[in-house]
Design a protein around this motif. Structure first.
Motif: not given
Length: 181
Positions: A158-181
């Protein structure tokens, strides 16, 4: 393992199965609902993505500190941190759904290799965010029923799965944030 511990754990299985199915289905359904299309006069909650991305980052940090706590035999601190991490995940989910019910999704505008990287991270993030739900619930139930050996065994998954989801949530936001209207 005692029969009493197993029975205590088994009584939660119905709820784990129900929640593991209902949460992703509800999120998927609500993701397609736009409140303005239903006649509600609501302002888009465009301020939420950086907040829920921050919550993901805090969740990742809390998970790391919780592992440190248990390795250092600080069981009560570990327990409190894990409850806090679960609460953060619920808050994230509510904000995520609220954003998508009031706002159009941002479209990623990157090209080339970065686009492939973004979609790989996004797809694995979404898939594992669904997979991690029963793992978190089972891990939590094994802890509250004091079935510590079985708790430790599944927590290692559970720990590595949950940690991956939490960290990639931040990464996805940082990657898409320039494209928010």
């Amino acid at each position: 393992m005692s029969t009493r511990k197993l029975n205590a754990e088994l009584k939660y299985n119905k709820w784990i199965i129900i929640l593991s199915i209902i949460i992703p289905l509800a999120v998927a359904a609500l993701f397609t609902v736009k409140l303005k299309d239903l006649g509600f006069n609501v302002e888009p909650l465009t301020f939420l993505p950086p907040i829920y991305a921050t919550i993901n980052g805090i969740t990742a940090f809390v998970l790391l500190v919780a592992v440190w706590a248990i390795k250092n035999k600080k069981r009560q601190l570990h327990e409190n941190l894990m409850k806090f991490a679960i609460s953060l995940s619920v808050i994230f989910l509510v904000m995520y759904v609220a954003y998508h019910m009031t706002s159009d999704s941002a479209k990623f505008g990157g090209e080339g290799a970065i686009r492939s990287i973004y979609f790989f991270i996004l797809i694995t993030h979404i898939a594992l965010s669904i997979v991690v739900i029963p793992f978190v619930l089972i891990t939590y139930v094994r802890a509250i029923t004091n079935n510590i050996q079985r708790h430790k065994k599944i927590a290692r998954i559970t720990f590595p799965l949950w940690l991956y989801v939490a960290v990639t949530g931040v990464i996805v936001y940082l990657m898409i944030s320039p494209y928010y209207v």
